[in-house]
Design a protein around this motif. Structure first.
Motif: not given
Length: 451
Positions: A279-284, A293-295, A299-304, A358-361
């Protein structure tokens, strides 16, 4: 309103169990420095008292979070020094069980709802009723979650202080979907159509990343129970419903995503790490996971560039998903420093400690003091979790974490069984019958023991 609704949903799952019974990630082990002397000897000599803490999912995201929490705790309580051990998610249970068997336990462990019963049955956990009664923020911990932890034990005592709940959710890459003109699928039919239409094996890109390896159960069960429009694992006599033909039909539908090449060939062994990496590499463009898995997505895709969305509905307009499950902390019965252990777990579930984690993770807190904090009120993802918990068309499936065989079922039956279906070594009917027979026997044994 939100708190009231959350309590109602959790109690719905809890009461269904009561009527019957009367009641991701793979990271290397990480250890911080610290000595292991007897707490009383340290106190007498003026040395810092060591608290040994094992976390069940040590990974590059969680390890720094706990390092910061430990620093804050040690600054607040300078008499203590915390020795942190972040264990790999795929082997922590083995390490926990070995420690219990050899009496080499730490002082504190993180623990999930599915693990509590097993360790209670080994007399490995300290009863925390007195600790809870004296906890200054007791009134702020969601009562329904506390009640859910009590139902993990036959004696209804408290052996864990919960810190957060986890909600199953879907994640989509809004940037890619916008570029391709794809709308977020609202129904299972739309979801399957997207899996077929946007699969491009020649270029290594897909709409969906399927999780066929460790931890595949939640995604699979959410899909097949939604397809079947059922929200109970057992009937009134304690028979597991998975052997019903509708579930074989549903599993075939889900497995066809892999059979048809609409997801990567690696999906058959995908665990959390691999699925999130795809998901993070845009394979999917779309995955099924939970709020934790929010964090990784940030990290992988960037906020927004991504968002959390409610999973697709069935033909009846309903979504069935795993009941809100808790994770918390326990003091081991044979802990060397129980006083320090209690102080540490109280800090972790307090507003100060739980809010940071909770905020970080991306966890959903159960301490209602956190609901007034700015980060929580301004967090766009929490709005979707509230919508999920308040939606009339969302049904919650309670997993039978009260069964001592539940972890064995996951690792020895569910995971290899599902992979056998994906590889066409067994049929869905064969595997589901094996699962149903195993769970029916376990449930009836439990019901008989608790008459």
């Amino acid at each position: 309103m939100r708190k009231k609704r959350l309590m109602g949903l959790l109690l719905t799952g809890v009461l269904s169990v009561t009527m019957l019974a009367g009641c991701g990630g793979n990271g290397g082990e990480k250890t911080s420095s610290g000595s292991k002397d007897e707490g009383k000897q340290q106190e007498a000599s003026g040395e810092k008292q060591t608290i040994e803490f094992w976390y069940h999912d040590g990974n590059p995201t969680s390890n720094p979070i706990f390092e910061e929490l430990i620093k804050r705790f040690e600054d607040k309580y300078p008499q203590y020094e915390v020795k942190y051990v972040g264990l790999p998610a795929d082997s922590y249970l083995q390490k926990y069980n070995t420690a219990v068997a050899t009496n080499t336990v730490p002082d504190v462990v993180s623990i999930r709802d599915m693990d509590v019963s097993s360790f209670i049955n080994q007399d490995a956990l300290m009863c925390l009723d007195d600790v809870y009664e004296e906890f200054p923020e007791k009134e702020n911990l969601n009562e329904a979650v506390i009640e859910a932890t009590r139902l993990c034990s036959i004696d209804k005592k408290l052996y864990c202080l919960p810190q957060y709940i986890t909600t199953d959710i879907s994640w989509c890459n809004t940037q890619l979907m916008k570029e391709k003109g794809i709308e977020v699928p609202k129904t299972l039919d739309e979801f399957m159509e997207d899996c077929e239409k946007y699969a491009d094996p020649d270029n290594g890109s897909y709409f969906y990343s399927l999780r066929g390896g460790a931890g595949s159960m939640e995604n699979l069960f959410d899909f097949i129970f939604t397809y079947a429009d059922q929200d109970s694992m057992f009937d009134e006599e304690g028979n597991c419903v998975l052997s019903q033909p509708i579930f074989a039909e549903a599993m075939d539908k889900y497995a066809s995503i892999y059979w048809n090449g609409w997801t990567s060939k690696d999906s058959v062994t995908n665990s959390f790490k691999e699925m999130v990496a795809e998901f993070g590499s845009k394979t999917s463009m779309y995955i099924s996971h939970n709020s934790s898995s929010l964090a990784e997505h940030k990290k992988n895709l960037g906020e927004g560039n991504f968002e959390n969305v409610i999973a697709p509905a069935n033909k009846q307009g309903n979504v069935v998903t795993k009941n809100l499950s808790f994770t918390g902390y326990s003091v081991m019965e044979n802990a060397k420093n129980k006083e320090g252990a209690i102080a540490f777990i109280e800090y972790l579930v307090s507003c100060e400690g739980a809010s940071y984690l909770c905020e970080q993770e991306g966890r959903v807190p159960i301490n209602n003091l956190i609901y007034d904090e700015e980060w929580y009120k301004n967090d766009p993802y929490n709005g979707v979790y509230r919508e999920l918990m308040e939606a009339e068309n969302v049904k919650f499936l309670t997993h039978p974490v009260w069964l001592t065989q539940w972890n064995e079922f996951r690792s020895k039956y569910q995971e290899p069984g599902f992979q056998a279906v994906l590889l066409k070594e067994k049929t869905s009917e064969e595997v589901l019958k094996e699962w149903a027979d195993y769970l029916t026997a376990a449930q009836k044994e439990y019901l008989e023991a608790n008459k």
